[in-house]
Design a protein around this motif. Structure first.
Motif: not given
Lengths: 261, 261
Positions: A19-20, A26, A245-248, A256, A259, A261, B1-4, B6-8, B10, B29-30, B33, B38-40, B76
């Motif tokens: 699910p995450s 995914q 990577g992202c810490r979600l 990520n 990365h 886009s 571009m996302q760093g650790k 700068i979370p997307k 969700v 999901i697509e 994205a 980010h999809a969960v 999350i």
């Protein structure tokens, strides 16, 4: 850009659902899309898990699993296949049956434990992987713990040689789960010297890096690349998904996969 | 571009799984994205289907569904939610229970039939959508047939007004399923004149266009856009995924959700 008459290469992913969205199908869908292919997927098992812990594994009924595979494969032509979490022994036997009907390269990521630690494979399922699945597989991508668990060899070069002997022609043993300063992945290929790849070890732990690597190998193979080229490009791609990577969640970091886009 | 750090944003998608990847959670999901989120995901039902026909619906056990939701949401933080195929009435009631704990905008795509024609919703589930789900939803995205089926109104403007009266503040009725030269989608908003949007009708039929539209609306809302802006951007995005669609199966065309890459 793809028009209606320029179909994308198609990669079949048979894997669990997380699910995450960090791991499982995914991870496969996103890695395959990022490589410019289209994923089709069959779910081996649903799971209750998050980035910190694993609560429950719910394998599909094997007759539903088979029906879904047959419906899909009667309609869409597959260029490569990636297999992740097997779910249970009955599903693994249906997968063997399906692979025998498909004449495509197969990448198997032999998941023994969840990234968060929970054991997901029984001893008999491990034995089934070694004896029945390996010779149907073009590329195997165990981490060091999985290579040791499958072979019983403590020493990684011995484990790699044993996996080749069991009939899989290309084995990439990944080393992120070892306590080394750099990460060393080693590619074992029949009748060829092993090739080590060194990667900067990134801080933190990541959920779904193995799924990302194996499905991007399958996508690059689907596009017609040589196996070694595909394995090298997929390592490069995967390392970047971790770097950005992202810490979600509260536990492991999400790769990520878009990365760029 | 996302760093650790700068979370997307969700987006939670609760929907069915379609092995072909044209519709269902893979569409979600697509699309999510592609919008930079980010999809969960939580799967309401597994299906055996392809681009030409629908064979079987296997809703999840509701206790497993609830466990997966609670595990995910304990870890999350969600910025928006998209709901697709409900699976059955018991799962729909668990979804209501989950939505009451989440204070986020919800987009509901009320799927009555599969794109290939199979009926996926019972009369009692349709009644549940109208009476229990609609007032929990920020944006509803029925096609014309679904709007008529939910309301019993033949006339689309009457159907739109009735859906607003039932407590959903924004209703986008899509018109690709009508036999008009152009496709007309109509946005109904409480206390505002309906807004029609005209789109060139593309040749062929498409699998998963409704899933693509609703999940990209949810993603644009998650990013902080006004509802109307999100609905307009999502229509533009969805139309392009169809324009650059790929024929991967023998039936309906796959939307190409990464047409810019």
């Amino acid at each position: 850009m793809q028009g209606k008459n320029i179909p994308k290469k198609v990669v079949l992913a048979m894997a669990g659902h997380d699910p995450s969205g960090a791991a499982g199908i995914q991870a496969d869908i996103e890695s395959i899309a990022a490589a410019g292919c289209h994923a089709v997927t069959i779910i081996t098992a649903l799971t209750a898990q998050n980035t910190a812990s694993f609560q429950e594994l719910v394998p599909q009924q094997s007759d539903n699993f088979r029906k879904q595979c047959l419906s899909l494969l009667s309609d869409i032509t597959i260029d490569a296949c990636k297999i992740g979490l097997l779910g249970n022994l009955v599903i693994a036997t249906v997968i063997s049956e399906i692979l025998d009907k498909l004449d495509v390269p197969v990448v198997l990521d032999p998941i023994i434990k969840a990234g968060t630690g929970k054991l997901l494979t029984t001893t008999e399922l491990s034995t089934y992987i070694s004896r029945e699945l390996l010779h149907r597989v073009r590329v195997l991508t165990p981490n060091c713990a999985e290579a040791r668990s499958l072979t019983g060899c403590k020493e990684i070069y011995q484990a790699g040689e044993k996996l080749l002997e069991w009939g899989c022609p290309h084995v990439l043993i990944t080393g992120a789960d070892e306590e080394t300063i750099q990460v060393t992945n080693i590619l074992f290929t029949a009748h060829t010297d092993p090739v080590p790849y060194q990667w900067e070890r990134l801080p933190g732990t990541y959920h779904g890096s193995g799924c990302t690597l194996s499905s991007s190998i399958a996508a690059f193979i689907a596009q017609g690349n040589a196996i070694k080229t595909a394995i090298e490009a997929a390592q490069e791609y995967t390392w970047k998904t971790l770097k950005y990577g992202c810490r979600l969640g509260h536990g492991q970091i999400h790769p990520n996969r878009f990365h760029n886009s």
